[in-house]
Scaffold this motif. Structure first.
Motif, PDB file in Angstrom:
ATOM      1  N   GLU A 389      36.282  35.211  20.268  1.00 30.87           N
ATOM      2  CA  GLU A 389      37.484  35.235  19.291  1.00 30.87           C
ATOM      3  C   GLU A 389      38.639  34.690  20.883  1.00 30.87           C
ATOM      4  OE1 GLU A 389      37.769  39.013  18.018  1.00 30.87           O
ATOM      5  OE2 GLU A 389      37.670  40.405  19.220  1.00 30.87           O
ATOM      6  N   PRO A 390      39.664  34.505  20.116  1.00 27.95           N
ATOM      7  CA  PRO A 390      40.131  34.250  19.846  1.00 27.95           C
ATOM      8  C   PRO A 390      39.781  32.716  18.839  1.00 27.95           C
ATOM      9  CG  PRO A 390      41.949  34.285  20.714  1.00 27.95           C
ATOM     10  CD  PRO A 390      40.494  34.653  21.906  1.00 27.95           C
ATOM     11  N   ALA A 391      39.439  32.048  20.121  1.00 25.59           N
ATOM     12  CA  ALA A 391      38.645  30.363  20.019  1.00 25.59           C
ATOM     13  C   ALA A 391      38.535  29.554  18.618  1.00 25.59           C
ATOM     14  CB  ALA A 391      38.894  29.839  21.110  1.00 25.59           C
ATOM     15  N   ASP A 400      31.775  23.864  15.606  1.00 23.98           N
ATOM     16  CA  ASP A 400      30.847  23.605  16.273  1.00 23.98           C
ATOM     17  C   ASP A 400      29.665  24.680  16.462  1.00 23.98           C
ATOM     18  OD1 ASP A 400      31.570  21.350  15.673  1.00 23.98           O
ATOM     19  OD2 ASP A 400      32.601  21.102  17.473  1.00 23.98           O
ATOM     20  N   CYS A 401      30.388  25.707  17.053  1.00 23.94           N
ATOM     21  CA  CYS A 401      29.268  27.060  17.323  1.00 23.94           C
ATOM     22  C   CYS A 401      27.890  27.761  16.359  1.00 23.94           C
ATOM     23  CB  CYS A 401      30.578  28.973  17.336  1.00 23.94           C
ATOM     24  SG  CYS A 401      31.879  27.947  19.197  1.00 23.94           S
ATOM     25  N   SER A 444      33.256  37.857  13.346  1.00 23.26           N
ATOM     26  CA  SER A 444      32.436  37.046  13.501  1.00 23.26           C
ATOM     27  C   SER A 444      34.062  36.332  12.416  1.00 23.26           C
ATOM     28  CB  SER A 444      31.779  37.044  12.087  1.00 23.26           C
ATOM     29  OG  SER A 444      31.380  35.974  11.459  1.00 23.26           O
ATOM     30  N   PRO A 445      34.035  35.089  12.817  1.00 23.27           N
ATOM     31  CA  PRO A 445      34.759  34.488  11.332  1.00 23.27           C
ATOM     32  C   PRO A 445      34.800  33.866   9.813  1.00 23.27           C
ATOM     33  CG  PRO A 445      34.461  33.067  12.929  1.00 23.27           C
ATOM     34  CD  PRO A 445      33.709  34.170  13.279  1.00 23.27           C
ATOM     35  N   TYR A 446      33.071  34.120   9.792  1.00 25.40           N
ATOM     36  CA  TYR A 446      32.296  34.011   8.686  1.00 25.40           C
ATOM     37  C   TYR A 446      31.868  35.099   7.744  1.00 25.40           C
ATOM     38  CZ  TYR A 446      31.779  30.364  12.492  1.00 25.40           C
ATOM     39  OH  TYR A 446      31.821  29.658  13.609  1.00 25.40           O
ATOM     40  N   GLN A 447      32.820  36.026   7.404  1.00 24.41           N
ATOM     41  CA  GLN A 447      32.339  37.136   6.773  1.00 24.41           C
ATOM     42  C   GLN A 447      33.069  36.578   5.418  1.00 24.41           C
ATOM     43  OE1 GLN A 447      33.245  40.817   8.170  1.00 24.41           O
ATOM     44  NE2 GLN A 447      33.870  40.395  10.626  1.00 24.41           N
TER      45      GLN A 447
END
Length: 507
Positions: A389-391, A400-401, A444-447
Motif C-alpha cells: 500500500e498504497p501503490a 499485476d500483483c 488488501s485492496p481485494y477485500q
C-alpha cells in the motif's frame, strides 16, 4: 523448496483407452443431443511392465562397467574424458558405501544398461547421478533404492541441463526419482514407487525451459505420504513442476499415485498437456496453480480424486475439490507462449470425483501473508516490494500483483459421472468457478466480493459446447451458490452455451 497449501481457505488400466472426440451440440436438454464421434484409441504407455531392452553387447568404443567391482561406474567415469559411452553389464551395480559416492558425469557422457543392468543404492547412497555436466544420456538402466532427502532427487540431482532419460526404470527411491534441468527429455521411462515424486522439475535459482516428458509410465509415487507428514505442504505428485517455461507433457500413463498425478505449481508457463491417460490417482489428475498459458487437450481422465475428494467431503468441507483444478492460473497475453489463454478441450473425464474447478483465492497475492508461494511474485512484477500500500490499490499493480484465473476456455469435452461407480451421494458431481470473500490482510485492496465477481463474470472464463452425462451440478461465485444446469446457463453466469446435459444417462 516452498511449502504449499492448495485449499481455498486458511488398478491397472486396459491396454487401450478410448478418447471420445466431442462435437458441439445445440441442444441443452436430455433429448435430441447429437451423438459423440467415433472413439479414437489412446495407447497406454506400459513401459514398467514392458521396458525397452538395452544393447546386449557393448557399443563400439564404449567403456564396459563390471557389476562385480564395487564403485566401478563412478571410478571409470572419473578416469575417462567427456563424451564417453559407458555400457553396464547385466547384474546389480553398486557404488562405494559412502552416501555421497554418486556418479559425477562429464559433458556428453552416455550410460547404457544391458538387459538386466541395475544400479542399486542399497538404501545407503543418497544419489545416483549428480553434478552440472550437460547433455548426459541415461538409457535402459534401472536405478533403485537410493535415499535422497525430501525435495531432492536421485538422478540428475543438481538439475543439469540437456539430459536425456530414456527407456529407464527409476523406482523405489526416497525423495524424487528424478530432477530436471532445461531442455531435459524424459521418454519411455518408468518412474515408479518413489517416496515423494516420480520427478521433481525444480531448479534452484533458475527457471527450466524446453522440458519434454513423453511416453512414460508414472505410477505409485509418494509412497512416504508426505502430505500427511507435512499437512498441506503441497510437496508431492507423480510429477511436480516449478517455474518451468515451456513443457510438452504428452502420451504418458499417470496412474495410482498417492496424491496428485501432475502438479504445476508457481510461475509455470506455456504447457501442452496432451494425449495422456490420467487415472486412479488418489488426488486430482491435474493441478495448474499460480501459473500461465496452457493447452490441455485430448486426455483421458478417469477415476481420479476418489480418496482426497471423499476425505474432504466426509470432513464436511464444501469446497468443490476437483479432478482438474486451476488455482490462480490463467491466460496472460503479456507473457510469451504458444497460446495466450488456458484452453481445455477434447478431453474425456469419466467417473472422477467432480470435474473442473476454476479458483482464485482473494487473499493470495504478492507480499500477502496468505501467499503460500513464499517469496514469489507474479511474472509481471519483478520487485515484490512494490506490491504494497498504497501503490497496490492502483493500476497497474492492482492487476499485476496477483495471479488471476482468467481467459480459461473449456470446450468440446465429455464429462461422464455414474455415482454408483464413484460410490458417492453428494459433492462428487461439481463443476465450479469461484473465489472466497476477501478479508486478509487488512491492507488488501481485494477485500469483499471483488475477486468473486471478477473470476465469475469479468475474466473471460467460459465453458461451452461440452457434453455432460450424469447428474452434474455447478458452483459459481462462491461455495454457497450451487446451481442446476439451467441456472448455470442463464443470466448472470451464461455458461455452457451449446452444451448438453443428459442427467439420467449417468446413473
Amino acid at each position: 523448496m516452498r511449502i504449499k497449501r492448495r485449499h481455498w481457505a486458511s488398478v491397472a488400466a486396459p491396454a487401450a483407452l478410448a478418447l471420445l472426440a466431442v462435437t458441439g451440440c445445440d441442444s441443452t436438454s436430455d433429448a435430441g443431443a447429437k451423438p459423440a464421434a467415433t472413439p479414437s484409441p489412446i495407447p497406454v504407455a506400459r513401459v514398467c511392465a514392458q521396458p525397452g531392452a538395452g544393447p546386449a553387447k557393448a557399443p563400439a568404443g564404449a567403456v564396459t562397467v563390471d557389476p562385480k567391482v564395487v564403485g566401478d561406474l563412478a571410478a571409470k567415469t572419473k578416469s575417462n574424458p567427456p563424451n564417453t559411452t559407458f555400457w553396464l553389464r547385466p547384474g546389480k551395480h553398486r557404488l562405494d558405501p559412502d552416501r555421497y559416492a554418486q556418479v559425477i558425469p562429464k559433458e556428453g557422457n552416455r550410460y547404457l544398461g544391458a538387459p538386466g543392468a541395475v544400479l542399486d543404492g542399497r538404501k545407503k547412497n543418497q544419489y545416483a547421478f549428480g553434478g552440472s555436466a550437460r547433455h548426459v544420456t541415461i538409457g535402459h538402466l534401472t536405478v533403485q533404492r537410493f535415499v535422497a532427502p525430501p525435495d531432492e532427487g536421485v538422478v540428475n540431482h543438481d538439475s543439469a541441463d540437456g539430459w536425456v532419460i530414456e527407456h529407464a526404470t527409476i523406482q523405489d527411491n526416497s525423495g524424487a526419482g528424478l530432477m530436471a534441468g532445461a531442455h531435459q527429455q524424459v521418454r519411455a521411462s518408468c518412474l515408479r514407487g518413489n517416496g515423494q515424486y516420480g520427478m521433481n522439475a525444480y531448479k534452484g535459482g533458475g527457471r527450466i525451459s524446453g522440458l519434454v516428458v513423453e511416453g512414460n509410465e508414472i505410477v505409485g509415487n509418494n509412497t512416504d505420504d508426505w502430505e500427511r507428514r507435512r499437512e498441506g505442504c503441497g510437496c508431492t505428485g507423480g510429477i511436480k513442476f516449478w517455474a518451468v517455461d515451456g513443457a510438452d507433457v504428452r502420451g504418458n500413463w499417470v496412474h495410482d499415485n498417492r496424491g496428485t498425478g501432475l502438479w504445476a505449481d508457481t510461475n509455470n508457463n506455456d504447457f501442452r498437456i496432451e494425449n495422456n491417460v490420467l487415472e486412479d490417482n488418489d488426488g486430482a489428475a491435474l493441478i495448474y496453480e499460480t501459473s500461465y498459458n496452457a493447452v490441455i487437450r485430448g486426455n483421458t481422465i478417469r477415476r481420479n480424486n476418489w480418496v482426497e475428494g471423499r476425505r474432504q467431503a466426509e470432513r464436511g468441507d464444501n469446497f468443490p475439490f476437483a479432478t482438474v483444478y486451476l488455482s490462480e492460473s490463467g491466460g496472460e497475453p503479456r507473457i510469451e507462449a504458444r497460446t495466450d489463454k488456458i484452453e481445455i478441450y477434447r478431453n474425456v473425464l469419466e467417473n472422477n470425483w467432480s470435474g473442473i474447478t476454476l479458483w482464485e483465492n482473494a487473499d493470495r497475492f504478492c507480499n500477502s501473508p496468505a501467499n503460500t508461494s513464499s517469496g514469489d511474485c507474479t511474472l509481471l512484477v519483478k520487485d515484490t516490494d512494490r506490491c504494497a500500500e498504497p501503490a497496490i490499490a492502483k493500476a497497474p499493480l492492482y492487476a499485476d500483483c496477483r495471479w488471476k484465473t482468467q481467459r480459461v476456455d473449456i470446450h468440446d469435452n465429455r464429462f461422464v459421472l455414474d455415482k454408483s461407480v464413484v460410490k458417492c451421494a453428494a459433492k462428487c458431481d461439481r463443476m465450479a468457478v469461484l473465489a472466497n470473500y476477501g478479508t486478509y490482510p487488512d491492507w488488501s485492496p481485494y477485500q469483499g466480493e471483488r475477486v468473486s465477481e471478477a473470476i465469475t463474470r469479468k475474466q473471460h472464463n467460459r465453458w461451452h459446447d461440452n457434453v455432460y452425462v450424469g447428474p452434474w451440478t455447478f458452483v459459481a461465485h462462491d461455495p454457497s451458490q450451487v446451481l442446476d444446469f439451467g441456472r448455470w446457463q442463464a443470466t448472470p453466469y451464461r455458461q455452457d452455451v451449446g452444451s448438453t446435459l443428459r442427467a439420467r444417462d449417468g446413473g
